[in-house]
Design a protein around this motif. Structure first.
Motif, short mmCIF file in Angstrom:
data_model
loop_
_atom_site.label_atom_id
_atom_site.label_comp_id
_atom_site.label_asym_id
_atom_site.label_seq_id
_atom_site.Cartn_x
_atom_site.Cartn_y
_atom_site.Cartn_z
N GLU A 346 0.76 -1.21 0.09
CA GLU A 346 -0.13 0.07 0.19
C GLU A 346 0.95 1.45 -0.07
O GLU A 346 0.48 2.22 0.53
N GLY A 347 2.08 1.11 -0.72
CA GLY A 347 2.95 2.54 -0.92
C GLY A 347 2.97 2.70 -2.11
O GLY A 347 2.14 2.43 -3.07
N ARG A 348 3.88 3.83 -2.49
CA ARG A 348 4.08 4.06 -3.80
C ARG A 348 5.75 4.32 -4.17
O ARG A 348 6.42 4.86 -3.21
N VAL A 349 5.95 4.02 -5.59
CA VAL A 349 7.37 4.21 -5.84
C VAL A 349 7.42 5.12 -6.95
O VAL A 349 6.39 4.92 -7.91
N SER A 350 8.35 5.85 -7.13
CA SER A 350 8.33 7.07 -8.21
C SER A 350 9.87 7.41 -8.57
O SER A 350 10.65 7.07 -7.83
N TYR A 351 9.91 7.96 -9.81
CA TYR A 351 11.17 8.46 -10.26
C TYR A 351 11.12 9.85 -10.62
O TYR A 351 10.23 10.31 -11.17
N GLN A 352 12.32 10.46 -10.47
CA GLN A 352 12.38 11.84 -11.01
C GLN A 352 13.91 12.16 -11.34
O GLN A 352 14.80 11.46 -10.84
N PRO A 353 14.13 12.93 -12.38
CA PRO A 353 15.62 13.13 -12.89
C PRO A 353 16.30 13.92 -11.84
O PRO A 353 15.99 14.60 -11.05
N ARG A 354 17.56 13.78 -11.63
CA ARG A 354 18.27 14.41 -10.67
C ARG A 354 18.75 15.54 -11.08
O ARG A 354 19.06 15.75 -12.31
N ASP A 355 18.85 16.66 -10.25
CA ASP A 355 19.60 17.96 -10.95
C ASP A 355 20.86 17.67 -11.19
O ASP A 355 21.71 17.13 -10.36
N GLY A 356 21.28 18.07 -12.53
CA GLY A 356 22.46 18.04 -12.91
C GLY A 356 22.58 16.70 -13.78
O GLY A 356 22.55 16.58 -14.88
N LYS A 357 22.93 15.64 -13.09
CA LYS A 357 23.01 14.46 -13.66
C LYS A 357 22.67 13.16 -12.77
O LYS A 357 23.09 13.30 -11.59
#
Length: 372
Positions: A346-357
């Motif tokens: 009952e959780g959530r996993v997500s992605y986002q780009p990192r600032d820079g690289k």
């Protein structure tokens, strides 16, 4: 008015094709009463138009209709690769045996004469709809097994070739200097480890459904699980000269989850971060709380994910353009496993780009004391 019967398992979406409105009403009400869903069409052409946007589990089809007979409709249906496997039952007042033969030759799976016996028709509908659902499930399993074989053949090729090369060198050159022999032995060990990681990752996917069905959610220390995972990768980090920094919010975060599944998720994300990080870089883990709950956030300094590949991240057997920096194994299953197990908790996993690289992945789980 009689109450509808319990919804069958599986319920079927049935397309009823007949030029007589009364026939559609009789058949449709019978199907609805038994928990099925119904789409109606008054001609073959109308049915083909509706099939452009809806794919039913089964079609009940009249034989003699103006404009396009049931036989002609059935033959056109078989020309469409996406629809040719939809079972068709002819429902007709024509009891001539030649009609039955023609119907089966056109691709029908069954033939029922009017006036029909309601329970018999429902029985045949549910039989053929169930067979189609089973066929689709088996086809999916076969496709996944074939993909699994492709992954095994592709990913095991390199480490096995490395083992074969090193073993051949040792066998053919017994007088090799000690340092050269040590390098070859080390190469065998590294290649065997990569092969083991590939096999372990593939076997892990076989137990996902079993693990999801046996989730035991209880209060867990997010920090303690993170520390255990980091300790398990200490040697790997040392070999790649990668540092792991852990930034804490100050207090120990207690979340609801399954200890075994949480460890599997954290280890998969940590393994990926190390695999795709260049030597000498830093992997940063943040343990914090926000409106979503208790957060495990991991950042790496690797190549990151191409924008067009982000929607594919959590799919099964997804192979992205970014490759591990030191030849490590990558089956394309780790993120799929994380997504499935986090969702089961009952959780959530997500992605986002990192600032820079680089990349940032987050797991959010309900906090103890704030979970419903």
């Amino acid at each position: 008015m009689l109450d509808p019967l319990p919804r069958p398992n599986p319920a079927a979406l049935v397309l009823v094709v007949d030029d007589e409105v009364k026939n559609i009403q009789v058949v449709g009400s019978l199907l609805l009463r038994h928990g099925h869903e119904v789409i109606a069409a008054g001609s073959g052409r109308e049915a083909l138009a509706k099939l452009e946007s809806v794919h039913p589990d089964l079609i009940l089809l009249d034989v003699m209709m103006p404009g396009m007979t049931g036989f002609e409709f059935c033959l056109k249906l078989r020309e469409n690769p996406e629809l040719r496997d939809v079972p068709v039952i002819f429902l007709s007042a024509a009891a001539d045996k030649n009609f039955v033969v023609d119907a089966l030759e056109a691709g029908a799976v069954d033939y029922v004469t009017k006036p029909f016996h309601g329970p018999e028709l429902i029985s045949r509908v549910e039989l053929h709809a169930s067979r189609r659902k089973t066929h689709n499930q088996l086809s999916k399993v076969i496709r996944e097994k074939n993909r699994l074989l492709e992954v095994v053949a592709h990913d095991l090729k390199n480490p096995l070739s490395g083992i074969q090369f090193a073993a051949t060198m040792l066998a053919e050159n017994p007088a090799l200097p000690e340092d050269a022999r040590s390098q070859l032995v080390s190469s065998i060990g590294e290649s065997a480890l990569r092969a083991f990681e590939i096999v372990s990752g593939l076997l892990e996917t076989k137990s996902i459904e079993e693990a999801k069905s046996a989730v035991i959610r209880k209060p867990l220390s997010l920090e303690a699980h993170a520390e255990r995972a980091i300790a398990n990768f200490e040697q790997h980090c040392r070999r790649k000269n990668i540092r792991i920094d852990v930034l804490r919010s100050g207090d120990d975060l207690s979340v609801f989850g399954d200890s075994r599944l949480l460890m599997c998720c954290i280890e998969n994300l940590l393994s990926n971060a190390i695999k795709f990080s260049p030597s000498g870089s830093t992997v940063t883990i943040h343990l914090q709380r926000n409106g979503e709950g208790g957060i495990f956030r991991i950042e790496d300094e690797g190549p990151g994910i191409l924008e067009e590949e982000v929607p594919l991240l959590f799919g099964k057997f997804t192979r992205l353009s970014a490759r591990p920096t030191n030849g490590e194994a990558s089956t394309g299953l780790g993120l799929h496993i994380v997504h499935e197990l986090v969702t089961a908790m009952e959780g959530r996993v997500s992605y986002q780009p990192r600032d820079g690289k680089g990349s940032v992945f987050r797991i959010a789980l309900p906090l103890v004391g704030e979970s419903a």
